[in-house]
Design a protein around this motif. Structure first.
Motif, PDB file in Angstrom:
ATOM      1  N   LEU A 169      26.318  44.643  49.624  1.00 17.64           N
ATOM      2  CA  LEU A 169      25.754  43.674  48.687  1.00 17.64           C
ATOM      3  C   LEU A 169      25.350  42.378  49.367  1.00 17.64           C
ATOM      4  O   LEU A 169      24.846  41.464  48.716  1.00 17.64           O
ATOM      5  N   GLY A 170      25.583  42.288  50.677  1.00 17.40           N
ATOM      6  CA  GLY A 170      25.140  41.123  51.427  1.00 17.40           C
ATOM      7  C   GLY A 170      26.225  40.151  51.827  1.00 17.40           C
ATOM      8  O   GLY A 170      25.935  39.100  52.412  1.00 17.40           O
ATOM      9  N   TYR A 171      27.496  40.464  51.543  1.00 24.17           N
ATOM     10  CA  TYR A 171      28.578  39.554  51.900  1.00 24.17           C
ATOM     11  C   TYR A 171      28.980  39.747  53.358  1.00 24.17           C
ATOM     12  O   TYR A 171      29.172  40.869  53.816  1.00 24.17           O
ATOM     13  N   ALA A 172      29.139  38.630  54.064  1.00 26.19           N
ATOM     14  CA  ALA A 172      29.655  38.672  55.429  1.00 26.19           C
ATOM     15  C   ALA A 172      31.142  38.990  55.388  1.00 26.19           C
ATOM     16  O   ALA A 172      31.827  38.731  54.387  1.00 26.19           O
ATOM     17  N   ALA A 173      31.657  39.539  56.477  1.00 20.30           N
ATOM     18  CA  ALA A 173      33.060  39.957  56.513  1.00 20.30           C
ATOM     19  C   ALA A 173      34.007  38.787  56.264  1.00 20.30           C
ATOM     20  O   ALA A 173      35.038  38.942  55.591  1.00 20.30           O
ATOM     21  N   ASP A 174      33.678  37.596  56.770  1.00 23.67           N
ATOM     22  CA  ASP A 174      34.583  36.463  56.596  1.00 23.67           C
ATOM     23  C   ASP A 174      34.476  35.808  55.221  1.00 23.67           C
ATOM     24  O   ASP A 174      35.173  34.841  54.928  1.00 23.67           O
ATOM     25  N   ALA A 175      33.596  36.337  54.354  1.00 26.31           N
ATOM     26  CA  ALA A 175      33.468  35.802  52.996  1.00 26.31           C
ATOM     27  C   ALA A 175      34.280  36.607  51.986  1.00 26.31           C
ATOM     28  O   ALA A 175      34.290  36.289  50.797  1.00 26.31           O
ATOM     29  N   VAL A 176      34.967  37.647  52.465  1.00 22.19           N
ATOM     30  CA  VAL A 176      35.727  38.536  51.572  1.00 22.19           C
ATOM     31  C   VAL A 176      37.152  38.657  52.105  1.00 22.19           C
ATOM     32  O   VAL A 176      37.364  38.919  53.284  1.00 22.19           O
ATOM     33  N   LEU A 177      38.116  38.458  51.222  1.00 20.31           N
ATOM     34  CA  LEU A 177      39.529  38.600  51.586  1.00 20.31           C
ATOM     35  C   LEU A 177      40.223  39.496  50.583  1.00 20.31           C
ATOM     36  O   LEU A 177      40.055  39.328  49.371  1.00 20.31           O
ATOM     37  N   ALA A 178      40.986  40.469  51.077  1.00 18.65           N
ATOM     38  CA  ALA A 178      41.811  41.319  50.216  1.00 18.65           C
ATOM     39  C   ALA A 178      43.270  40.898  50.349  1.00 18.65           C
ATOM     40  O   ALA A 178      43.756  40.685  51.462  1.00 18.65           O
ATOM     41  N   VAL A 179      43.959  40.769  49.203  1.00 19.34           N
ATOM     42  CA  VAL A 179      45.356  40.323  49.189  1.00 19.34           C
ATOM     43  C   VAL A 179      46.164  41.298  48.333  1.00 19.34           C
ATOM     44  O   VAL A 179      45.796  41.573  47.192  1.00 19.34           O
ATOM     45  N   PRO A 180      47.273  41.847  48.854  1.00 14.67           N
ATOM     46  CA  PRO A 180      48.143  42.697  48.034  1.00 14.67           C
ATOM     47  C   PRO A 180      49.052  41.824  47.178  1.00 14.67           C
ATOM     48  O   PRO A 180      49.799  40.984  47.711  1.00 14.67           O
ATOM     49  N   VAL A 181      48.983  41.973  45.863  1.00 19.41           N
ATOM     50  CA  VAL A 181      49.775  41.105  44.993  1.00 19.41           C
ATOM     51  C   VAL A 181      50.461  41.914  43.893  1.00 19.41           C
ATOM     52  O   VAL A 181      50.044  43.024  43.557  1.00 19.41           O
ATOM     53  N   SER A 182      51.517  41.334  43.382  1.00 20.72           N
ATOM     54  CA  SER A 182      52.104  41.780  42.120  1.00 20.72           C
ATOM     55  C   SER A 182      52.191  40.548  41.239  1.00 20.72           C
ATOM     56  O   SER A 182      53.046  39.690  41.443  1.00 20.72           O
ATOM     57  N   ALA A 183      51.258  40.460  40.295  1.00 21.22           N
ATOM     58  CA  ALA A 183      51.251  39.301  39.403  1.00 21.22           C
ATOM     59  C   ALA A 183      52.515  39.264  38.561  1.00 21.22           C
ATOM     60  O   ALA A 183      53.013  38.190  38.214  1.00 21.22           O
ATOM     61  N   LEU A 184      53.075  40.429  38.265  1.00 25.44           N
ATOM     62  CA  LEU A 184      54.253  40.500  37.409  1.00 25.44           C
ATOM     63  C   LEU A 184      55.466  39.844  38.058  1.00 25.44           C
ATOM     64  O   LEU A 184      56.170  39.058  37.429  1.00 25.44           O
ATOM     65  N   VAL A 185      55.711  40.143  39.329  1.00 29.61           N
ATOM     66  CA  VAL A 185      56.900  39.604  39.991  1.00 29.61           C
ATOM     67  C   VAL A 185      56.570  38.503  40.990  1.00 29.61           C
ATOM     68  O   VAL A 185      57.473  37.886  41.559  1.00 29.61           O
ATOM     69  N   GLY A 186      55.270  38.272  41.236  1.00 30.72           N
ATOM     70  CA  GLY A 186      54.873  37.125  42.054  1.00 30.72           C
ATOM     71  C   GLY A 186      54.616  37.400  43.513  1.00 30.72           C
ATOM     72  O   GLY A 186      54.404  36.458  44.277  1.00 30.72           O
ATOM     73  N   ASP A 187      54.602  38.651  43.943  1.00 29.37           N
ATOM     74  CA  ASP A 187      54.369  38.954  45.355  1.00 29.37           C
ATOM     75  C   ASP A 187      53.019  38.416  45.822  1.00 29.37           C
ATOM     76  O   ASP A 187      51.968  38.772  45.271  1.00 29.37           O
ATOM     77  N   ASN A 188      53.037  37.552  46.847  1.00 27.51           N
ATOM     78  CA  ASN A 188      51.842  37.055  47.536  1.00 27.51           C
ATOM     79  C   ASN A 188      50.870  36.306  46.634  1.00 27.51           C
ATOM     80  O   ASN A 188      49.704  36.131  47.000  1.00 27.51           O
ATOM     81  N   VAL A 189      51.333  35.861  45.485  1.00 27.14           N
ATOM     82  CA  VAL A 189      50.479  35.031  44.641  1.00 27.14           C
ATOM     83  C   VAL A 189      50.597  33.580  45.091  1.00 27.14           C
ATOM     84  O   VAL A 189      49.613  32.949  45.469  1.00 27.14           O
ATOM     85  N   VAL A 190      51.819  33.057  45.074  1.00 28.29           N
ATOM     86  CA  VAL A 190      52.073  31.712  45.581  1.00 28.29           C
ATOM     87  C   VAL A 190      52.936  31.760  46.829  1.00 28.29           C
ATOM     88  O   VAL A 190      52.693  31.049  47.799  1.00 28.29           O
ATOM     89  N   GLU A 191      53.938  32.626  46.809  1.00 23.80           N
ATOM     90  CA  GLU A 191      54.850  32.770  47.944  1.00 23.80           C
ATOM     91  C   GLU A 191      54.628  34.100  48.650  1.00 23.80           C
ATOM     92  O   GLU A 191      54.305  35.114  48.013  1.00 23.80           O
TER      93      GLU A 191
END
Length: 425
Positions: A169-191
């Motif tokens: 779609l035209g996005y450069a590699a450094d413009a996209v970040l994938a993060v593994p999260v659990s919104a329910l328990v808070g994994d990698n959201v803030v801490e």
């Protein structure tokens, strides 16, 4: 770095978007005490041992059930490092227009996927719309990572698939970040989570706090739509003639050479005024009054622009429209085009292509554009309009299509923006 970041969220239904937004609000202490008390009480009533943070976002559920349409909810939160304006858009397929509305001013978008399902059709659709709107940065939040036992391999497969799609779609590699999260328990959201030792990147909030919020305003060519012509005609200011508005792009200083469009007259800026006095420089977003060296015929709706890299002045606009009205758009329709402070009559010429959201491809020569559909069209205006390409000048490359009969908004338009598709029919 700017202290304000505008972001949008998107994702399929039940991917946990409400919980993620609620988690951000909760963990950044952006929730009022009475709101939090209400969430705790409602969670206890549901038999939960921890607060259901989605209730911080879904508090308007009763209004939805009463048949009231909720388009885009704007939420505000802050950390010591940055203030955020978050556009929370619905996840249903039929609400593509809401994604368009919410993402139209976003500097970053968070796309949620369920770790158990991975990248689905709606993920691809939302990414395509975000690319069309020119949202410069994406975050793929791989949510519910706890439900796949924090499996590194699962995350890697999803992240790589989405990176490939975003790249197409035209996005450069450094413009996209994938993060593994659990919104329910808070994994990698803030801490950072100890349960994902294999993930060494930033948490979601760390990324939001540190990502560049905007390009250097000095780098963009100057654009200034005239909102008002100020002529006080007082004994103190007998010859004062100023042009008031908000700078859409770039910077301006006394002495700068500028061009007035659509007339093409050239002149020089002699003063930059504000209610608090004169400025030696003003940048995008500032509301100012410009005084010019020559007494020109300038009125509301004209555009004062940099003398070099000036907009195109045309009476035939090739654009992508996101159609927002119940009645379909067909060739030959008479409409109004509102570009900046200028509104002109226009006729819809050719409907060139329509974006097929199911196939993520384009269909040539459609007979019409229906509600929520996106397509490329040609508009012939009754008088020349100075326009920029949306991909390089978002403010002056966007416009509205209005119904001349009742003044309702029919479509959002993007000048010259190509449809972001991977293949063609």
């Amino acid at each position: 770095m700017s202290d304000l970041l505008r972001l949008a969220t998107a994702g399929s239904v039940d991917d946990g978007k409400s919980t993620l937004v609620g988690r951000l609000l909760y963990d950044t202490k952006s929730v009022l005490a009475d709101q939090l008390d209400a969430v705790h009480r409602a969670s206890v009533d549901k038999g939960l041992s921890t607060p259901d943070l989605s209730l911080l976002v879904d508090g308007l559920r009763s209004e939805r059930e009463q048949g009231i349409t909720i388009d885009v909810a704007y939420r505000y939160f802050a950390t010591p490092r940055r203030t955020f304006v978050l556009a929370d858009t619905p996840g249903h397929v039929q609400y593509t227009r809401n994604t368009v509305t919410g993402a139209s001013t976003a500097q970053l978008a968070i796309l949620l996927v369920d770790a158990r399902k991975g990248v689905v059709e709606q993920t691809r659709r939302h990414a395509a719309v975000l690319a069309l709107l020119g949202v410069p940065r994406l975050v793929l939040a791989v949510n519910k990572i706890d439900l796949v036992d924090y499996d590194h391999g699962t995350f890697e497969v999803i992240a790589k698939e989405f990176a490939t799609h975003a790249g197409n779609l035209g996005y450069a590699a450094d413009a996209v970040l994938a993060v593994p999260v659990s919104a329910l328990v808070g994994d990698n959201v803030v801490e950072h989570s100890e349960r994902t030792p294999w993930y060494t990147g930033p948490t979601l909030l760390e990324h939001l706090e540190t990502v560049p919020a905007q390009e250097d305003p000095h780098a963009a060519p100057f654009r200034f739509p005239v909102q008002y012509v100020i002529r006080p005609r007082t004994p103190e200011h007998p010859d004062y003639r100023g042009y008031a508005g908000q700078i859409a792009a770039g910077t301006v200083r006394p002495g700068d050479e500028v061009v007035v469009l659509p007339s093409g007259a050239r002149t020089r800026v002699t003063r930059v005024d504000t209610p608090d006095g004169e400025l030696t420089e003003a940048a995008a977003g500032a509301s100012v009054t410009l005084l010019l060296a020559d007494d020109l015929d300038i009125s509301r709706g004209d555009l004062i622009a940099a003398g070099i890299d000036r907009p195109e002045v045309t009476d035939e606009i090739d654009a992508t429209l996101a159609w927002l009205a119940d009645k379909p758009l067909r060739a030959g329709a008479r409409v109004l085009v509102k570009h900046g402070a200028r509104t002109v009559q226009a006729i819809v010429g050719e409907l060139r292509t329509r974006f097929d959201e199911q196939q993520l491809s384009t269909v040539d020569g459609p007979e019409s554009l229906e509600l929520n559909e996106i397509g490329q069209v040609t508009l012939r205006t009754s008088e020349p309009v100075p326009v920029d390409d949306y991909r390089t000048h978002g403010r002056t490359g966007a416009f509205l299509v209005i119904d001349p009969a009742d003044g309702t908004t029919l479509a959002a338009g993007l000048v010259g923006a190509p449809l972001p598709v991977l293949e063609r029919d």
